[in-house]
Motif scaffolding. Structure first.
Motif, PDB file in Angstrom:
ATOM      1  N   ASN A 177      -7.051  -3.322   6.384  1.00  0.00           N
ATOM      2  CA  ASN A 177      -6.760  -1.712   5.795  1.00  0.00           C
ATOM      3  C   ASN A 177      -7.313  -1.833   4.569  1.00  0.00           C
ATOM      4  N   GLY A 180      -9.686   0.833   5.534  1.00  0.00           N
ATOM      5  CA  GLY A 180      -9.498   2.197   5.362  1.00  0.00           C
ATOM      6  C   GLY A 180      -9.264   2.777   4.136  1.00  0.00           C
ATOM      7  N   TYR A 299      -3.531   3.945   3.566  1.00  0.00           N
ATOM      8  CA  TYR A 299      -3.973   2.542   4.027  1.00  0.00           C
ATOM      9  C   TYR A 299      -3.426   1.699   2.755  1.00  0.00           C
ATOM     10  N   GLN A 302      -0.243   0.676   3.883  1.00  0.00           N
ATOM     11  CA  GLN A 302      -0.123  -0.134   5.214  1.00  0.00           C
ATOM     12  C   GLN A 302      -0.363  -1.715   4.813  1.00  0.00           C
ATOM     13  N   GLY A 376       2.657   5.357   6.884  1.00  0.00           N
ATOM     14  CA  GLY A 376       1.677   4.064   6.587  1.00  0.00           C
ATOM     15  C   GLY A 376       2.354   3.028   6.556  1.00  0.00           C
ATOM     16  N   SER A 380       1.914  -0.321   9.594  1.00  0.00           N
ATOM     17  CA  SER A 380       1.631  -1.644   9.591  1.00  0.00           C
ATOM     18  C   SER A 380       2.950  -2.600   9.850  1.00  0.00           C
TER      19      SER A 380
END
Length: 494
Positions: A177, A180, A299, A302, A376, A380
């Motif tokens: 991540n 991201g 992200y 996440q 987010g 995850s």
């Protein structure tokens, strides 16, 4: 007797005695010198995360911008629909391909598709009539992504000991991540002063360079059979039997572990949510720089969600693995329900025909970005829990490759369905409600599997990649011979 069963018998008879369920597990000395660190499971799973950082990580950053950073999201939605459709099909056999080619070659082939896909958006930014190239690149990426994610899943779940699986998933997910996060930061910075509501060529070029670096990273990893776990056990080398046997395993995995079926709705829902989050929310009501900042925050959330659930909940040694499984289920269910209740109050304020644009300087921006962050965090947690459940069912990379193939195939089928609804201009509220209902229902379906299948330890029977009970094998009759009924055919992997 079929050729598949003949090969199974040959492989079974060639097993060393140490693979017997009654044999003691061999504890090996860890390497010394620089290999002690380079061959360490944490190093290898970190490198695996870096491979996905450069490929899928940049891809999700682009997708998170809404419409692939374009003003018109229809082309990206069509490309995503065909991408996940081909992903779903090839995900069914990608575990078999991984076992034949080996994880490093599979990862290298898989990363190539991400470079092509990023390049297609650069092309359409220069030549607006090149939408067919973007869709074709999406189809090719579907094949490559199936290969990459199957190799990734089998390695990520094979490197750790039973007590470390949550931590290793968290390490991978955090590094992945970061791709991201980096990609979103690049998009936010390079388009901070943009008024075009789409990202520029420089951003696409930067993304393309990063994905090309990712193509060569798997070559620096070591073969999994050279990795010694922290408890002294060797990571199982993936075997290379025939294609027929590999395809047969897809059927056998379901026959020997039917509880995996209860996770199928959860697999289907895992990427279904992205369509509403990225196109129906982020891409619909935010300016391009706000979309970049939203993706960066999403992200980052996440990473936190994966570390929270994987390390602090699923790997807690104070309670048994079964209890941790229940804790994880409760947390994921509650966050999924709460996140969608919160988002509903924002979704009902706009439609496709009546939208508004929120910028980072607007008073309402902070409240709206929190919705992206919570989703987010949920995403995850969802992915971490799904991988952890599969890892709790087996430690064998070959079997895990098949499980991961099922996971990515169904995940992609869900994503293809969701992206096709966006391409068809289905109302945002309909997409949102279907996402909400699917995620809640799939967790309810998974509950019996968590209760009945997750044990405190993975036993030898769970290491079986091919175990067919009550199989009758009839040989042609001969003088002085009779039919031979065999009630159990097994191929065990340690």
């Amino acid at each position: 007797m079929s050729e598949v069963h003949v090969e199974i018998d040959k492989l079974d008879s060639s097993r060393k005695d140490s693979t017997s369920p009654h044999a003691e597990v061999q504890v090996l000395d860890r390497p010394t010198g620089w290999r002690r660190y380079y061959y360490h499971p944490v190093t290898q799973v970190s490198m695996l995360g870096l491979v996905c950082f450069m490929g899928p990580g940049i891809f999700v950053a682009l997708t998170g911008l809404g419409g692939g950073g374009q003003v018109n999201s229809t082309v990206q939605a069509n490309a995503s629909a065909i991408l996940y459709a081909t992903f779903a099909f090839f995900g069914l056999i990608s575990g078999s391909i991984n076992n034949v080619l080996g994880p490093r070659r599979t990862l290298t082939l898989g990363t190539l598709g991400y470079s092509l896909y990023i390049a297609s958006f650069l092309v359409i930014n220069i030549h607006p009539d090149a939408s067919a190239f973007v869709v074709a690149a999406g189809a090719i990426l579907g094949v490559c992504a199936a290969l990459l994610w199957t190799a990734q899943g089998s390695l990520m779940m094979a490197y750790p000991t039973e007590a470390q699986k949550g931590m290793f998933i968290s390490i991978f997910w955090a590094i992945f991540n970061l791709g991201g996060v980096l990609g979103s930061a690049v998009a936010f910075g390079t388009n901070f002063k943009s008024t075009a509501n789409s990202i520029g060529n420089g951003t696409y070029v930067g993304f393309l360079i990063l994905t090309l670096i990712g193509v060569f990273l798997p070559l620096l990893m070591v073969n999994p059979d050279k990795v010694i776990r922290t408890d002294g056990t060797r990571v199982t080398e993936v075997r290379h039997p025939s294609w027929k046997t590999e395809l047969f395993r897809l059927y056998v995995a379901l026959k020997t572990d039917p509880w995996i079926i209860l996770l199928f709705p959860m697999f289907f829902a895992s990427n279904y949510c992205y369509t509403w989050e990225y196109n129906g929310y982020n891409g619909a009501i935010f300016t391009i720089r706000a979309r970049g900042l939203n993706s960066l925050m999403t992200y980052t959330a996440q990473i936190l969600g994966s570390v929270f659930l994987g390390y602090f909940i699923l790997d807690q040694k104070m309670v048994s693995r079964r209890v941790r499984a229940f804790y994880g289920w409760i947390l994921v269910f509650l966050v999924a329900f709460a996140a969608h209740v919160w988002a509903y109050f924002y979704q009902k304020t706009y439609t496709r025909a009546d939208t508004y644009k929120i910028d980072i300087t607007d008073e309402t921006y902070a409240a709206h970005v929190w919705v992206m962050m919570v989703h987010g965090f949920l995403d995850s947690m969802w992915q971490t829990y799904a991988y952890w459940l599969m890892g709790a069912m087996s430690n064998d990379p070959a079997k895990l490759a098949v499980f991961t193939g099922f996971y990515k195939s169904l995940q992609s089928a869900g994503a293809a369905s969701a992206w096709s609804t966006d391409a068809a201009r289905i109302p945002y509220m309909n997409i949102f409600l279907s996402t909400w209902c699917l995620m809640v229902a799939s967790m309810i379906f998974a509950a019996p599997m968590v209760y009945l299948r997750v044990t405190d330890h993975t036993y030898v029977e769970d290491e079986t990649i091919v175990r067919v009970a009550d199989v009758e094998k009839t040989e042609p009759p001969a003088t002085g011979r009779r039919k031979n009924k065999q009630t159990d055919v097994s191929l065990e992997v340690r």
